[in-house]
Design an enzyme around this catalytic site. Structure first.
Site, PDB file in Angstrom:
ATOM      1  CB  CYS A  42      24.061   3.639  49.389  1.00 55.98           C
ATOM      2  SG  CYS A  42      24.586   2.220  48.384  1.00 55.98           S
ATOM      3  CG  ASP A  44      22.766   3.298  43.834  1.00 54.20           C
ATOM      4  OD1 ASP A  44      22.580   4.130  42.916  1.00 54.20           O
ATOM      5  OD2 ASP A  44      22.311   2.145  43.806  1.00 54.20           O
ATOM      6  NE  ARG A  46      20.335   3.355  41.271  1.00 51.56           N
ATOM      7  CZ  ARG A  46      19.743   2.184  41.482  1.00 51.56           C
ATOM      8  NH1 ARG A  46      18.749   1.798  40.700  1.00 51.56           N
ATOM      9  NH2 ARG A  46      20.136   1.399  42.468  1.00 51.56           N
ATOM     10  CG  HIS A  98      19.467   3.413  47.846  1.00 47.33           C
ATOM     11  ND1 HIS A  98      19.247   2.692  46.686  1.00 47.33           N
ATOM     12  CD2 HIS A  98      20.738   3.135  48.224  1.00 47.33           C
ATOM     13  CE1 HIS A  98      20.353   2.022  46.388  1.00 47.33           C
ATOM     14  NE2 HIS A  98      21.264   2.268  47.295  1.00 47.33           N
ATOM     15  CB  CYS A 101      20.239  -0.811  48.750  1.00 44.67           C
ATOM     16  SG  CYS A 101      21.999  -0.668  49.120  1.00 44.67           S
TER      17      CYS A 101
END
Ligand code: CO
Length: 217
Positions: A42, A44, A46, A98, A101
């Site tokens: 992803c 993302d 993080r 994750h 998400c």
């Protein structure tokens, strides 16, 4: 907030620190890449691929998009996988989702999300495929986390449907495909322990693309 100028200072410090622990770091970095892993994750912020896997530059080929989707009409991910499998000859392909998400959460909302609609449609399709299992989970957060896992599983299946993956595996015994989920609360990776051989065998009833010598009859 980290200032724009600070990024370049960080970069100089990163070079200095890498060279101080390995004098040949830059020489190795400038040679051809030979990563054993392809990571599809992803976007993302993080979930930084190299960092969570403890891998150095040169060790993992990375593709990231919203909700780690492997869509057969997405030229970007298809080009990445094809290059990784046919030319880099990666041994392992990981699809890593994750928990928490945002993309998966958005797909659970009954809302018009504009340009995100066609992208998130892929996740709504995963929900439809596993509707009975998901609807039986009463707790909404648990249902959401299970959809994260099932989305990873379905994207792994999408990787295994590809001609490049099937043909290279038939020829060399690699790449194999793995599904992982990263837990933001513990920082740990969970291996979904998908049975690659079984999935390959099952889908080849319909998606067998190993035979290159076919003719239209
Ligand atoms: Co995400």
């Amino acid at each position: 907030m980290v200032s724009y100028e600070q990024i370049f200072e960080n970069n100089r410090q990163w070079v200095a620190s890498k060279v101080s622990t390995d004098a040949n770091f830059l020489e190795k970095l400038s040679q051809d890449q030979t990563p054993d892993y392809l990571y599809i994750g992803c976007s993302d912020s993080r979930v930084p691929a190299n960092e969570i896997m403890g891998l150095e530059p040169g060790e993992v080929f990375v593709h990231r998009n919203v909700a780690n989707l492997v869509c057969s009409i997405d030229l970007n991910v298809m080009a990445v996988i094809n290059y990784a499998v046919r030319y880099l000859k990666v041994k392992h392909i990981v699809v890593c989702g994750h928990y928490n998400c945002g993309g998966v959460k958005a797909a659970m909302q009954p809302k018009d999300l504009g340009i995100l609609n066609p992208w998130l449609r892929n996740i709504r399709d995963v929900y439809r495929l596993h509707k009975d299992e998901l609807n039986a989970i009463k707790d909404e957060h648990e249902r959401y986390n299970r959809l994260v896992e099932l989305n990873v599983q379905e994207q792994c299946i999408n990787v295994i449907k590809l001609a490049s993956v099937q043909q290279e595996y038939a020829g060399h015994g690699y790449p194999k495909v793995y599904g992982w989920v990263f837990d933001l609360k513990t920082g740990l990776l969970k291996d979904l322990k998908l049975d690659f051989e079984k999935i390959l065998h099952d889908i080849q009833e319909i998606y067998n693309l190993t035979d290159t010598k076919w003719e239209l009859k």
